[in-house]
Design an enzyme around this catalytic site. Structure first.
Site: not given
Ligand code: PMV
Length: 341
Positions: A131, A133, A137, A178
C-alpha cells in the site's frame, strides 16, 4: 537487482547522448542514442482511506525516503526491460510486469515503430503489495524516462494520464490517488479525481512501518461494501466520522497543530477498526508507536495488513520510532518529512 542508477538519474536531467554511442551510431548511420530519466517516490495515505471510495476527501503524502528510478535509452532494436523481476524483451515480460509494460507502451504512444524501441532499466526500493504506491511509482518513473528519451517533456497531467493507464493494468479501476501522490512534493488533498496542494504550517515528521502482513486492499474494500449492506447505520457513522477527521486534519496540517493531528490519527484508526479493516498486527504496531511517544498512529491504506503511519515530534524522534517499531516486529519502516510550504 539491477545496478544502482547514477545520482544524475535522480535529477530528471535533459536527454543525453552518450559519447561512445554517438560516434558509433554516426558511422553506422543509426539515429543518435538518447537517454531519459525518471523518478517517483512511495506514497502513504494520511487520512481518508475507505471513505474516499464513497466520494469523501483523502490526504496523501509522498514517502520521501523510498523511490523508484528508471533510465531509458533509445535503441534500434526491440524494446527491453531490466529490473529486479525480469531481464528481457518487453514482448516476453511475464504477466506480473503488465503495469510496467503498459507504462512503456503508453509512453511510446503512437510513435512510428521505425524509430525502434527503448531499453528501460528500473531500480526501486519501494516494496510491492504494502500500500505504499510501488506500482504507481515505477510507472511514473518509467513514463518520464521513456518520454524524455523520445524527446518529450510531459506536463503533470500528461504524466498522470500515462501512469493511470499502467495503474488500470495493475488494479482495475484505480482512484488516481496513488498516481498523483507518487509525483507530489508535499501533502495532497484528493477528492473525486481532483487534487489540491495542502499548506503545511509546521514541519511534519512521520514513520511508515510495515506489519509484514501483505495488505489486502481489494478484500478490505469489498468487506466495507458488505458492511454498508448489512449494517448501514454503522457504515454511515464510521464513514462520516472519517470524512470529518480528514477535513480536520487538513486544518491541523495548515495550522501546524501536530498534537491535534496525532489525536485525529488515533480517532481515524478506531473508526477504521469499526469498518472492519484493522488487524492485530496493525493494532500492535500503532500501540507500540504511541508507547514510544508518537502523538498519534493509525493504519494506512486498505488495511487488513500492510502498514501503519505514526507521527513523530522531530527527525530524531522519527529515527527512534523506526527503531522501536522494528523492535516491535515491523520488518521495515521508513521516514517521511514535509517542510513548511
Ligand atoms: O492500500 P492502498 O494504499 O492502495 O490504499 C487503498 C485506499 C482505499 O481507500 C482503501 C481504496 C481506494 O481505492 O481508495
Amino acid at each position: 537487482m539491477t545496478p544502482e542508477i547514477d545520482a544524475s538519474a535522480l535529477r530528471g536531467d535533459a536527454p543525453t547522448q552518450p559519447r561512445a554511442s554517438r560516434s558509433a551510431d554516426a558511422l553506422l548511420g543509426d539515429p543518435p542514442v538518447r537517454t531519459g530519466r525518471g523518478r517517483a517516490t512511495g506514497k502513504v495515505i494520511l487520512l481518508g482511506e475507505h471513505s474516499v471510495v464513497y466520494g469523501h476527501p483523502a490526504i496523501a503524502l509522498p514517502i520521501t525516503s523510498i523511490s523508484a528510478r528508471a533510465e531509458a535509452t533509445t535503441t534500434a532494436q526491440a524494446s527491453r526491460i531490466d529490473s529486479a523481476l525480469f531481464h528481457g524483451l518487453l514482448s516476453s515480460a511475464p504477466d506480473r510486469l503488465r503495469p510496467t509494460v503498459t507504462a512503456v507502451r503508453a509512453a511510446l504512444g503512437a510513435d512510428d515503430p521505425a524509430l525502434g524501441g527503448v531499453h528501460v532499466r528500473i531500480d526501486s526500493d519501494i516494496p510491492s503489495e504494502r500500500g505504499v504506491g510501488s506500482s504507481a511509482a515505477v510507472a511514473a518513473a518509467v513514463v518520464s524516462a521513456v518520454s524524455q528519451a523520445r524527446g518529450r517533456t510531459l506536463t503533470p497531467d500528461e504524466r498522470f494520464d500515462l501512469v493511470q493507464d499502467a495503474e488500470r493494468a495493475a488494479h482495475g479501476s484505480p482512484s488516481g490517488l496513488d498516481a498523483r501522490a507518487v509525483c507530489a512534493s508535499g501533502p495532497i488533498w484528493f477528492r473525486r479525481g481532483t487534487v489540491e496542494h495542502i499548506s503545511v504550517g509546521a514541519p511534519l515528521h512521520l514513520v511508515v512501518a510495515d506489519s509484514g502482513v501483505r495488505g489486502r486492499t481489494r478484500e478490505a474494500v469489498e468487506s466495507v461494501r458488505a458492511l454498508k449492506q448489512s449494517s448501514p447505520a454503522v457504515f454511515d457513522h464510521a464513514i462520516s466520522a472519517l470524512s470529518a477527521l480528514t477535513t480536520r486534519a487538513r486544518i491541523q496540517i495548515s495550522d501546524g497543530d501536530v498534537e491535534g493531528l496525532g489525536t485525529t490519527m488515533d480517532d481515524a484508526h478506531r473508526h477504521l477498526g469499526v469498518l472492519g479493516v484493522g488487524d492485530r498486527a496493525l493494532d500492535h504496531l500503532a500501540t507500540a508507536a504511541r508507547a514510544a511517544g508518537a502523538p498519534g498512529a493509525k493504519l494506512t491504506g486498505g488495511g487488513r495488513g500492510g502498514c501503519i503511519l505514526a507521527l513523530a515530534h522531530d527527525p530524531d524522534h522519527a529515527a527512534e520510532l523506526v527503531a522501536r517499531l522494528r523492535t516491535a516486529g515491523a520488518p521495515a519502516a521508513w521516514t517521511t518529512h514535509m517542510e513548511i510550504a
